[in-house]
Design an enzyme around this catalytic site. Structure first.
Site, PDB file in Angstrom:
ATOM      1  CE  LYS A   1     -16.051 -27.897 -34.547  1.00 25.78           C
ATOM      2  NZ  LYS A   1     -16.471 -28.009 -35.949  1.00 25.78           N
TER       3      LYS A   1
ATOM      4  CE  LYS B   1     -10.753 -28.486 -39.101  1.00 29.19           C
ATOM      5  NZ  LYS B   1     -12.136 -28.862 -39.500  1.00 29.19           N
TER       6      LYS B   1
ATOM      7  CD  GLU C   1     -16.628 -17.958 -29.503  1.00 29.40           C
ATOM      8  OE1 GLU C   1     -17.612 -17.628 -30.179  1.00 29.40           O
ATOM      9  OE2 GLU C   1     -15.466 -17.923 -29.951  1.00 29.40           O
TER      10      GLU C   1
ATOM     11  CE  LYS D   1     -18.302 -30.969 -33.494  1.00 30.53           C
ATOM     12  NZ  LYS D   1     -18.387 -30.553 -34.867  1.00 30.53           N
TER      13      LYS D   1
ATOM     14  CB  SER E   1     -16.683 -38.854 -34.917  1.00 29.68           C
ATOM     15  OG  SER E   1     -15.648 -37.904 -34.787  1.00 29.68           O
TER      16      SER E   1
ATOM     17  CE1 TYR F   1     -21.410 -39.084 -37.167  1.00 30.60           C
ATOM     18  CE2 TYR F   1     -20.725 -38.433 -34.958  1.00 30.60           C
ATOM     19  CZ  TYR F   1     -20.712 -38.236 -36.330  1.00 30.60           C
ATOM     20  OH  TYR F   1     -19.992 -37.183 -36.857  1.00 30.60           O
TER      21      TYR F   1
HETATM   22  C1  PBG Z   1     -16.228 -29.118 -39.033  1.00 30.42           C
HETATM   23  C2  PBG Z   1     -16.991 -30.115 -38.253  1.00 30.42           C
HETATM   24  C3  PBG Z   1     -16.402 -31.051 -37.409  1.00 30.42           C
HETATM   25  C4  PBG Z   1     -17.430 -31.806 -36.886  1.00 30.42           C
HETATM   26  C5  PBG Z   1     -18.625 -31.326 -37.395  1.00 30.42           C
HETATM   27  N1  PBG Z   1     -18.344 -30.263 -38.238  1.00 30.42           N
HETATM   28  C6  PBG Z   1     -15.002 -31.368 -37.086  1.00 30.42           C
HETATM   29  C7  PBG Z   1     -13.967 -30.366 -37.148  1.00 30.42           C
HETATM   30  O1  PBG Z   1     -14.117 -29.275 -36.625  1.00 30.42           O
HETATM   31  O2  PBG Z   1     -12.946 -30.690 -37.729  1.00 30.42           O
HETATM   32  C8  PBG Z   1     -17.186 -32.924 -35.919  1.00 30.42           C
HETATM   33  C9  PBG Z   1     -18.181 -33.973 -35.838  1.00 30.42           C
HETATM   34  C10 PBG Z   1     -17.726 -35.203 -35.167  1.00 30.42           C
HETATM   35  O3  PBG Z   1     -16.553 -35.370 -34.750  1.00 30.42           O
HETATM   36  O4  PBG Z   1     -18.568 -36.076 -35.033  1.00 30.42           O
HETATM   37  N2  PBG Z   1     -16.893 -28.033 -39.484  1.00 30.42           N
END
Ligand code: PBG
Length: 331
Positions: free
Chosen positions: A201, A224, A240, A255, A281, A320
């Site tokens: 991620k 983050k 990872e 992701k 998203s 989505y």
């Molecule tokens: C955080 C989390 C995130 C998403 C899913 N779980 C975003 C982040 O790490 O801030 C992102 C999902 C998306 O952007 O659709 N645990």
């Protein structure tokens, strides 16, 4: 392969000449079963609250999420991935709501499992919807502490498993959490609950609209990057993933998806694990924004983006667009 293919005996346009022929030679397929519907839930009843940065996506109250689950089942979508919106007053430094067996996620899981028992339900595991600083772990002296956070993630996972979630999906990127959660689940009798690790991620700008959707916008302090991966890296994604597999992950996830197709391909090729990708998203928002401006064809963009993620090597896609895409695919 060392066969000479030369024009004019070879004409690659021949197999492209008609829809039936293109369908026959297609190497990649997309079907509703390969989709997991990313869904944002909120408290209240009978509410569908639009998310401005995700046109077409609403925060759903539990009763509406149940209706959506029924629809997903009818459409052939395999599973739902739930994410909770949490308002500022329900958040705290200790993220207490994450461990409350009566929290929104747990109530939604029970309601959906009661109504639609045979749809898969995936739970996000991370503290960011519950912390008052929007980080995925506990914050101490300006640092996201790893091991204390992992202990909390175990508790959160057990609470979610008990509520009926089939797949626990840790999205926090703490070190060592997959093994710890596996142990924690087994100790409570949840040895058949799956873990899908957000293995690779990235610290991505494409999560912006999601943070809006779950109520973290304006709350998140800093970024983050001390726990999510640097977009510059690929070898690290394999490390990872290897560690998460060794710790007991049943499936792995990359992701975001669209800007990370090389990572999906490399992970699938290297490990031959059930491999998933999250069309996040921001990817959704970009397609919708361009489509709403009349700059791209919305339906084609949805299907092309998902097909590309599958072609790269993903067995399934969290998106989505799941219901929308399923309707398109079902004709
Ligand atoms: C955080 C989390 C995130 C998403 C899913 N779980 C975003 C982040 O790490 O801030 C992102 C999902 C998306 O952007 O659709 N645990």
């Amino acid at each position: 392969m060392n066969v000479s293919q030369t024009f004019p005996s070879t004409r690659l346009r021949r197999t492209r000449s008609a829809p039936w022929s293109r369908a026959l030679v297609a190497e990649t397929s997309l079907s509703p079963q390969k989709l997991i519907w990313a869904m944002v839930i909120r408290k209240g009843e009978n509410i569908e609250e639009p998310v401005a940065s995700l046109p077409g996506v609403c925060r759903l109250s539990v009763d509406r999420a149940v209706a959506a689950a029924r629809e997903a089942k009818t459409l052939g979508v395999s599973a739902l991935a739930l994410f909770p919106h949490t308002s500022a007053e329900d958040r705290s430094a200790s993220a207490d709501l994450a461990f409350d067996p009566d929290n929104l996620m747990c109530r939604a899981a029970k309601a959906i499992k009661d109504a639609v028992p045979d749809i898969g339900l995936m739970a996000d595991v991370a503290l960011d919807p519950y912390t008052d600083h929007g980080h995925d772990g506990f914050l101490e002296n300006g640092e996201i502490v790893n091991d204390l956070t992992v202990d909390a993630l175990i508790r959160q996972s057990v609470v979610e498993a008990r509520a009926g979630f089939d797949i626990i999906a840790p999205s926090d990127m703490m070190d060592g959490r997959i093994g710890a959660i596996r142990k924690g689940l087994d100790a409570e009798g949840f040895e058949n609950v799956q873990i899908m690790s957000y293995a690779a991620k990235y610290a991505s700008c494409f999560y912006g609209p999601y943070r809006d959707a779950i109520g973290s916008t304006g709350i998140l302090k800093g970024d983050k990057r001390t726990y999510q991966m640097d977009p510059a890296n690929t070898d690290e994604a394999l490390r990872e993933t290897a560690m998460d597999i060794a710790e007991g992950a049943d499936s792995v996830m990359i992701k975001p998806a669209g800007a990370y197709l090389d990572i999906i391909h490399r992970v699938k090729t290297e490990f031959q694990m059930p491999t998933f990708a999250f069309q996040v998203s921001g990817e959704y928002a970009m397609i919708m924004a361009a489509a709403q401006n009349g700059w791209i064809d919305e339906e084609r963009a949805i299907l092309e983006s998902l097909t590309a993620i599958r072609r790269a090597g993903a067995d399934g896609v969290i998106t989505y667009f799941a219901a929308r895409a399923a309707r398109l695919l079902n004709g």
